[in-house]
Structure formats: C-alpha cells, structure tokens
Design a protein around this motif. Structure first.
Motif, PDB file in Angstrom:
ATOM      1  N   GLU A 133      -6.788  -2.286   7.787  1.00 50.07           N
ATOM      2  CA  GLU A 133      -7.573  -1.063   7.971  1.00 50.07           C
ATOM      3  C   GLU A 133      -6.944   0.142   7.279  1.00 50.07           C
ATOM      4  O   GLU A 133      -7.521   1.231   7.273  1.00 50.07           O
ATOM      5  CB  GLU A 133      -7.735  -0.733   9.468  1.00 50.07           C
ATOM      6  CG  GLU A 133      -8.403  -1.810  10.289  1.00 50.07           C
ATOM      7  CD  GLU A 133      -7.409  -2.883  10.728  1.00 50.07           C
ATOM      8  OE1 GLU A 133      -6.178  -2.645  10.582  1.00 50.07           O
ATOM      9  OE2 GLU A 133      -7.851  -3.953  11.192  1.00 50.07           O
ATOM     10  N   ARG A 134      -5.741  -0.033   6.724  1.00 49.77           N
ATOM     11  CA  ARG A 134      -5.062   1.051   6.017  1.00 49.77           C
ATOM     12  C   ARG A 134      -4.700   0.589   4.598  1.00 49.77           C
ATOM     13  O   ARG A 134      -3.532   0.390   4.265  1.00 49.77           O
ATOM     14  CB  ARG A 134      -3.793   1.490   6.766  1.00 49.77           C
ATOM     15  CG  ARG A 134      -4.046   2.119   8.116  1.00 49.77           C
ATOM     16  CD  ARG A 134      -4.730   3.480   7.967  1.00 49.77           C
ATOM     17  NE  ARG A 134      -4.941   4.113   9.262  1.00 49.77           N
ATOM     18  CZ  ARG A 134      -6.039   3.951   9.999  1.00 49.77           C
ATOM     19  NH1 ARG A 134      -7.022   3.154   9.568  1.00 49.77           N
ATOM     20  NH2 ARG A 134      -6.177   4.560  11.154  1.00 49.77           N
ATOM     21  N   PRO A 135      -5.704   0.398   3.760  1.00 50.22           N
ATOM     22  CA  PRO A 135      -5.417  -0.032   2.390  1.00 50.22           C
ATOM     23  C   PRO A 135      -4.556   0.985   1.648  1.00 50.22           C
ATOM     24  O   PRO A 135      -4.538   2.176   1.983  1.00 50.22           O
ATOM     25  CB  PRO A 135      -6.812  -0.142   1.753  1.00 50.22           C
ATOM     26  CG  PRO A 135      -7.775  -0.222   2.902  1.00 50.22           C
ATOM     27  CD  PRO A 135      -7.144   0.567   4.005  1.00 50.22           C
ATOM     28  N   PHE A 136      -3.851   0.496   0.628  1.00 48.53           N
ATOM     29  CA  PHE A 136      -3.026   1.369  -0.193  1.00 48.53           C
ATOM     30  C   PHE A 136      -3.870   1.968  -1.328  1.00 48.53           C
ATOM     31  O   PHE A 136      -4.898   1.424  -1.708  1.00 48.53           O
ATOM     32  CB  PHE A 136      -1.861   0.592  -0.820  1.00 48.53           C
ATOM     33  CG  PHE A 136      -0.986  -0.121   0.175  1.00 48.53           C
ATOM     34  CD1 PHE A 136      -0.272   0.594   1.124  1.00 48.53           C
ATOM     35  CD2 PHE A 136      -0.869  -1.506   0.155  1.00 48.53           C
ATOM     36  CE1 PHE A 136       0.536  -0.051   2.039  1.00 48.53           C
ATOM     37  CE2 PHE A 136      -0.065  -2.163   1.061  1.00 48.53           C
ATOM     38  CZ  PHE A 136       0.646  -1.434   2.017  1.00 48.53           C
ATOM     39  N   VAL A 137      -3.375   3.060  -1.882  1.00 44.13           N
ATOM     40  CA  VAL A 137      -3.950   3.634  -3.105  1.00 44.13           C
ATOM     41  C   VAL A 137      -2.977   3.386  -4.246  1.00 44.13           C
ATOM     42  O   VAL A 137      -1.782   3.642  -4.117  1.00 44.13           O
ATOM     43  CB  VAL A 137      -4.205   5.146  -2.955  1.00 44.13           C
ATOM     44  CG1 VAL A 137      -4.539   5.761  -4.307  1.00 44.13           C
ATOM     45  CG2 VAL A 137      -5.354   5.397  -2.015  1.00 44.13           C
ATOM     46  N   GLU A 138      -3.506   2.883  -5.330  1.00 46.31           N
ATOM     47  CA  GLU A 138      -2.686   2.636  -6.512  1.00 46.31           C
ATOM     48  C   GLU A 138      -3.261   3.438  -7.678  1.00 46.31           C
ATOM     49  O   GLU A 138      -4.460   3.368  -7.958  1.00 46.31           O
ATOM     50  CB  GLU A 138      -2.689   1.140  -6.848  1.00 46.31           C
ATOM     51  CG  GLU A 138      -1.830   0.777  -8.040  1.00 46.31           C
ATOM     52  CD  GLU A 138      -1.885  -0.732  -8.331  1.00 46.31           C
ATOM     53  OE1 GLU A 138      -2.863  -1.176  -8.974  1.00 46.31           O
ATOM     54  OE2 GLU A 138      -0.989  -1.451  -7.869  1.00 46.31           O
ATOM     55  N   ILE A 139      -2.424   4.213  -8.350  1.00 48.95           N
ATOM     56  CA  ILE A 139      -2.852   5.026  -9.488  1.00 48.95           C
ATOM     57  C   ILE A 139      -2.160   4.512 -10.739  1.00 48.95           C
ATOM     58  O   ILE A 139      -0.921   4.422 -10.786  1.00 48.95           O
ATOM     59  CB  ILE A 139      -2.497   6.513  -9.261  1.00 48.95           C
ATOM     60  CG1 ILE A 139      -3.111   7.010  -7.954  1.00 48.95           C
ATOM     61  CG2 ILE A 139      -2.972   7.362 -10.426  1.00 48.95           C
ATOM     62  CD1 ILE A 139      -2.581   8.346  -7.502  1.00 48.95           C
ATOM     63  N   LYS A 140      -2.961   4.169 -11.730  1.00 47.20           N
ATOM     64  CA  LYS A 140      -2.411   3.680 -12.994  1.00 47.20           C
ATOM     65  C   LYS A 140      -2.842   4.612 -14.126  1.00 47.20           C
ATOM     66  O   LYS A 140      -4.004   4.993 -14.210  1.00 47.20           O
ATOM     67  CB  LYS A 140      -2.892   2.256 -13.285  1.00 47.20           C
ATOM     68  CG  LYS A 140      -2.286   1.209 -12.375  1.00 47.20           C
ATOM     69  CD  LYS A 140      -2.735  -0.183 -12.787  1.00 47.20           C
ATOM     70  CE  LYS A 140      -2.115  -1.244 -11.871  1.00 47.20           C
ATOM     71  NZ  LYS A 140      -2.592  -2.604 -12.230  1.00 47.20           N
ATOM     72  N   THR A 141      -1.893   4.943 -14.980  1.00 44.62           N
ATOM     73  CA  THR A 141      -2.203   5.767 -16.132  1.00 44.62           C
ATOM     74  C   THR A 141      -2.788   4.911 -17.249  1.00 44.62           C
ATOM     75  O   THR A 141      -2.655   3.673 -17.243  1.00 44.62           O
ATOM     76  CB  THR A 141      -0.961   6.492 -16.654  1.00 44.62           C
ATOM     77  OG1 THR A 141      -0.033   5.515 -17.154  1.00 44.62           O
ATOM     78  CG2 THR A 141      -0.309   7.302 -15.545  1.00 44.62           C
TER      79      THR A 141
END
Length: 502
Positions: free
Chosen positions: A87-95
């Motif tokens: 219920e608490r997915p992660f956020v992933e940021i890719k350039t």
C-alpha cells in the motif's frame, strides 16, 4: 510566393493562402507584443503567470506558447512495487541520461546477431545450419542437405546417443530428432577467461549470441521490481486542467474489486493514476477560469511550494483508499487565467505565490488601428483557416471586411476609436461561418459576400434577442408558449406568469 505579415502589409497579399503561418506559437499571438516579452522570461526563468482578461483574447494560446519554448523533459516518474508494504509503493525518478544508459545495457542483454557461418562449426551443426557430412551451410529446417543429399541430423543423433549432448541441453532419451535445436549452451574463452555462452537460433536464418555480460544483464532485468510508469519521459509539456475534478487534478488510485489480492487482484502500484499536476512536471499547468475550482486552489498552492505532491486513493469506499505514494514530483510552471471580476475569488496565498515567483498580467482587449496591426489580423485569419482545416482561404476583400468589423467591435464593446478588437475568438466564429457558406456555395475562397453574411449573422444569442425583441424585457414577456398564454387568460404580462414553474 509566401508573405511574412510581420514585415509586409495587407495590400501585399491576394488571399490568405499567401501568408506564412509562424511555427513559433508566440509569433501567432496577435496584439500582445509587450506581454510576449514577459512570456519569454517566464519560459526561460520558469516563472508563474496570472493572465486576467475577458474570454477569447489569447490566454490559452499564450500558455501553450510557453511550453513550446521549454526544453524537453528530463525525468521519468515510475511507481515501484513495495513487497513489504504494497500500500506504500516507492517513487523512482530516472533522468534521460540514465534511461539512455539503460537502453545500452538492454541492447547488451539482447546479445549479438550473426550469421551461421560466424559461429563454431559444431554449434552451426547443432542448430541445423551446417551439414555434418559435407560441411555445406543451408536452411536449418532442411533435414536433407541440398548439396550432398545426406541426412544432416543422423550423425548428430548417433553421436549424442553415445556421448551425450556436450554442447546443448537436449534430453538423452528423447529419441532421434527431425528438426534442429533452438539453443546450444557451451563455453568459450574471451579476454583470456572462460565464460558460458548461449547460441540461439532466431528469425529462421540468424543466430543470437548471449555472452556472460548479456546473461548477467538479463538476470538483473528479471530480478527488477515490478513498476508502473506514471509520467513517461516522452510527453506533452502543456497540460490543460481547466474545470478538472479533484481526482483529475491531484491523481487517484483505481478501485480493485478484489482488494489487491496477490492472486486475483491488481497490485496497488499498478492502480496509481497521476493527476494533472504530476503530468505537468517540467512543463506548464494551465487552468482557465481558475475560480471554478476554488476548493482545489490550496492543493495547487501546496504543489507549487513543495514541488512534490502525494498520490492517494480519494474515494473512501474504494480498495485504493489505503494506498499512498509519497513525494511524487510536480515541478511545473503555473499559468492561471480569469476575468477581472473573478480576481477577488482567487486564494490570496496563491496570488502571493504567483506574485513572488512570477507575474500578474492584465490582457489588452484592443490594439491600435495601424497597417501593421491590420496585417497581423490578416495573419490571424490565415491561422484560423489552417487550424479549422475544413474551410477555404479568404480573399483580401473578405479580410478587409473582417478588419472593418474589428474596428466596429472595438468601438462598441470597448469604447475605443481608431482601434481593432482583440476579442479574436468571436472573430474566429465569423471566419468559420463565412468559410462554411463558401463551402456550401462551392467557392474556392471566402469572398466578400460570404464575409458580409457571416458578419450579419454570426452574433451572440443576446444580440439576436435584442435585434428581434428590442429588449430582454420584451423577450421575456413574449416568450410564452401558446398553452401558457391561453391558460393565463388575456395577457402576456409578467403578472400572469405562473411562478410555480420558476
């Protein structure tokens, strides 16, 4: 010969077909030259804007023009499965650079594609390309060699029966084969080191070589956590959020009737839906008539301040109500628009944020009646015709009539003489009506007669009421059905109207 109306005049054209339509949206904005300078600054310095003025004078076009002058997006936003707390997915940021590097790694995992003659002979035999009798290369699916007529696989079957499959992973007791192997696993020496290598037949006549690097990269890809790209790297930089609902603006988590059950349902990370504020990341978020979403202004302010905003399930009855994704990026340029009378309804802290990090601009409703501005109106006509795509171009005479109408409207609506109106959306309606009449008459161009008809008929319902009844009061008195009139007895006056219907 095409004519740039920034340097030429109306007399230099025969029809609007001669006019160059600028590629830069900023150059398509008519009559707001001073404002355009602020817009260029807003695009370069990433400043917020509040555009104030009546409908139809180019506010949305200006907002779109800002996005045209921004650099391409640099970040992709992905929601990643959290196996410990789904219920608490992660956020992933890719350039973009990181993604390009991943593409290179992925190509490595795909291996090298070669012809059969480029691999070791035993491998080519196992994959069915090389005849074990004469050494000739032919189709892998041709069991009889076209060169010597021998059975390409009999020798392999006999040798396999006694020695086993030293190269491939075929069953020892599978019996004789009539087709070649799809894959052969063996070893090779590369850079002085022995490594496992797989040769795989693809597309019928090619072989893919998967070395140690490719195999390790494939293993990494298999071990990657499941994820959902919510804001892709290739996206629009202009997000129109006028009249958006709470979920459309802020995002949501879709309902799952199975409640995210690991076997039957859809995992929470897959059900996360971004809002307009997230989709506008690195771009422009435009909201016209901002007072219509008064209850959501505080969320916009929060997103502008923090540059991140969580995505949560907003329906308490939904299986997604317990899902929350923290710190989803939303670094956008905010462009809001409203009428003068609605300024008072904009949240003061939001206005303060715009003033502190941008500009408030009062739009013009008229421009001076000069040859240069008349030429710009001619360009506007050409732009509207091109945008519509269903009507023909206009003659110079037809454009001159429209310019005269622009003078009249500036005088009547804004009480400005020697001016041209900038309420261009209304003029766009005149152009389209004139174009439709030209199409119905099978004319190649919008001519003066078509424009005359449109000017006299493309008027608002209010003007039509006044033209027919002289006043709204007369219209209200006379706009009764025959049944109501008979039921009221003798009179059509307001006193005889049945107020229970109102």
């Amino acid at each position: 010969m095409y004519i740039n109306m920034n340097h030429e005049f109306l007399k230099d054209i025969e029809t609007t077909k001669d006019i160059i339509i600028p590629k830069d949206p900023l150059e398509r904005v008519i009559g707001h030259d001073e404002i355009i300078e602020f817009v260029k600054i807003a695009a370069k310095q990433r400043r917020n804007l509040l555009l104030v003025g009546p409908p139809g004078i180019g506010k949305s076009l200006i907002a779109q023009a800002i996005s045209f002058h921004l650099t391409e997006p640099n970040e992709e936003i992905t929601v990643v499965h959290n196996p410990e707390r789904p219920e608490r997915p992660f956020v992933e940021i890719k350039t973009r650079k990181e993604m390009e590097s991943e593409k290179i790694d992925l190509r490595k995992a795909e291996g090298d594609i070669v012809n059969a003659i480029e691999v070791p002979e035993p491998v080519a035999e196992r994959l069915g390309f090389r005849c074990v009798h004469c050494g000739d290369y032919n189709s892998a699916y041709q069991s009889i060699c076209s060169n010597c007529g021998g059975d390409k696989f009999s020798h392999i079957n006999a040798r396999r029966k006694h020695l086993g499959d030293l190269l491939g992973m075929f069953e020892m007791n599978s019996g004789p084969i009539s087709i070649p192997q799809e894959r052969v696993t063996t070893t090779r020496v590369k850079n002085g080191k022995e490594e496992v290598v797989i040769y795989e037949r693809i597309d019928g006549d090619k072989i893919k070589i998967l070395g140690q690097d490719a195999l390790e990269k494939r293993r990494e890809l298999v071990d990657e956590k499941p994820k959902n790209v919510v804001v892709p790297i290739d996206r629009k930089l202009f997000i129109q959020a006028t009249g958006a609902s709470e979920t459309e603006l802020l995002g949501d988590v879709r309902h799952d009737p199975y409640g995210g059950h690991p076997d039957l349902g859809t995992q929470p990370y897959e059900r996360v839906v971004p809002g307009a504020i997230h989709e506008a990341h690195e771009g422009v978020l435009f909201i016209d008539e901002i007072v219509h979403i008064a209850g959501l202004q505080r969320y916009i302010l929060s997103a502008m301040q923090d540059k991140v905003f969580p995505i949560i399930g907003r329906n308490p009855q939904s299986a997604g109500s317990s899902v929350k994704v923290e710190n989803v990026p939303c670094d956008f340029i905010f462009v809001g628009a409203c009428n003068i009378r609605d300024i008072q309804y904009i949240l003061p802290p939001l206005r303060s944020r715009i003033q502190g990090e941008g500009y408030e601009i009062l739009m013009k409703t008229t421009m001076d009646d000069t040859e240069e501005n008349a030429a710009k109106l001619a360009q506007f006509v050409a732009q509207e015709i091109e945008m519509d795509g269903k009507i023909p171009h206009a003659t110079r005479g037809a454009v001159e009539l429209l310019i005269e109408e622009a003078r009249k409207r500036a005088r009547i609506i804004d009480d400005k003489r020697d001016s041209l109106t900038l309420r261009l959306r209304d003029l766009g309606g005149v152009i389209r009506m004139a174009g439709d009449i030209a199409v119905m008459k099978q004319d190649d161009f919008i001519r003066e007669k078509h424009m005359n008809f449109a000017i006299n008929n493309a008027i608002s319902i209010e003007d039509q009421i006044i033209k027919r009844y002289s006043s709204f009061e007369n219209a209200l008195q006379k706009d009764l059905s025959s049944a109501q009139s008979m039921g009221n007895g003798k009179s059509n006056s307001h006193e005889n109207v049945d107020r229970s219907y109102m």
